[in-house]
Design a protein around this motif. Structure first.
Motif, mmCIF file in Angstrom:
data_model
loop_
_atom_site.group_PDB
_atom_site.id
_atom_site.type_symbol
_atom_site.label_atom_id
_atom_site.label_comp_id
_atom_site.label_asym_id
_atom_site.label_seq_id
_atom_site.Cartn_x
_atom_site.Cartn_y
_atom_site.Cartn_z
ATOM 1 N N GLY A 69 0.711 -1.338 0.003
ATOM 2 C CA GLY A 69 0.142 -0.165 -0.082
ATOM 3 C C GLY A 69 0.968 1.192 -0.005
ATOM 4 O O GLY A 69 2.104 1.405 0.000
ATOM 5 N N THR A 70 0.160 2.465 0.149
ATOM 6 C CA THR A 70 0.959 3.734 0.319
ATOM 7 C C THR A 70 0.129 4.647 1.575
ATOM 8 O O THR A 70 -0.867 4.101 1.699
ATOM 9 N N VAL A 74 -0.527 0.798 9.057
ATOM 10 C CA VAL A 74 0.019 -0.246 9.723
ATOM 11 C C VAL A 74 0.209 -1.383 8.814
ATOM 12 O O VAL A 74 -0.783 -1.790 8.109
ATOM 13 N N VAL A 75 1.225 -2.029 8.485
ATOM 14 C CA VAL A 75 1.347 -3.417 7.940
ATOM 15 C C VAL A 75 1.642 -4.530 8.762
ATOM 16 O O VAL A 75 2.501 -4.554 9.212
ATOM 17 N N LEU A 85 4.902 0.126 11.227
ATOM 18 C CA LEU A 85 4.316 1.522 11.509
ATOM 19 C C LEU A 85 5.122 2.274 10.331
ATOM 20 O O LEU A 85 6.062 2.739 10.324
ATOM 21 N N VAL A 86 4.072 2.481 9.252
ATOM 22 C CA VAL A 86 4.835 3.576 7.991
ATOM 23 C C VAL A 86 4.212 4.756 7.759
ATOM 24 O O VAL A 86 3.016 4.928 8.052
ATOM 25 N N VAL A 184 -5.021 -0.217 7.912
ATOM 26 C CA VAL A 184 -4.041 -1.309 8.407
ATOM 27 C C VAL A 184 -4.222 -2.412 6.990
ATOM 28 O O VAL A 184 -5.184 -2.588 6.495
ATOM 29 N N VAL A 185 -2.872 -2.746 6.571
ATOM 30 C CA VAL A 185 -2.910 -3.331 5.822
ATOM 31 C C VAL A 185 -2.352 -4.751 5.910
ATOM 32 O O VAL A 185 -1.052 -4.885 6.440
#
Length: 188
Positions: A69-70, A74-75, A85-86, A184-185
């Motif tokens: 994702g972009t 949260v991945v 945590l992005v 959240v991904v």
């Protein structure tokens, strides 16, 4: 010939042992005080080995997974049991491993719909806090939380729950990073 009593022998042996221990302790103390750092000049081999040791023990950063994702998110990687945590710029501010429960959410993109710092009892009977819920399938709710005792034990396989546990520090960081509506991904 004079006879020496048992008490005298024991006393002599005990005194000798104490004297030996004292001498060894003093030697150990004096050798511990003579270090390159104590002299103010670290030896070349000491600083080289310290640098090599720091490089060898420093954990390698774990990159944010491709196709996760972009934007700020949260991945959660199911197979790696890891969370990132992005930031909106795509940089991970923190990554950590988690202890998943017996059930897992499907891969996809979700939004946090419940965000609570309150202490409560999880569906597995464990006292938890910093609960961040993002998905539900049937009666199973999926979310991140920390056990208040700081543990992250493997879940009881007899209980079908969706709690994803992290340490207290990681749980606080995830909680602070998210709000209701945060992305959240979940990836395989």
């Amino acid at each position: 010939m004079a006879r020496i009593g048992t008490g005298a022998v024991v006393t002599t042996l005990t005194a000798s042992a104490l004297a030996l221990v004292t001498v060894l302790a003093l030697q150990a103390k004096s050798s511990a005080n003579v270090t390159p750092a104590a002299s103010g000049k670290p030896g070349a081999s000491a600083s080289a080995s310290a640098g090599a040791s720091a490089k060898a023990s420093a954990p390698k950063p774990v990159a944010v997974p491709a196709r996760s994702g972009t934007g700020k998110r949260v991945v959660y990687a199911l197979g790696a049991k890891r969370v990132w945590l992005v930031t909106a710029a795509g940089t991970a501010t923190r990554t950590f491993t988690v202890q998943p429960s017996t059930l897992s959410p499907s891969a996809g993109t979700y939004n946090v719909y419940s965000h609570s710092a309150d202490t409560r009892t999880g569906s597995d009977g464990v006292e938890i806090k910093n609960v961040v819920i993002f998905a539900q399938r049937g009666s199973t709710v999926f979310g991140f939380s920390s056990a208040t005792d700081g543990t992250t034990p493997a879940p009881d396989p007899a209980k079908k729950t969706g709690g994803i546990r992290e340490t207290l520090g990681d749980g606080q960081a995830l909680f602070d990073f998210t709000v209701a509506g945060s992305k959240v991904v979940v990836i395989a």
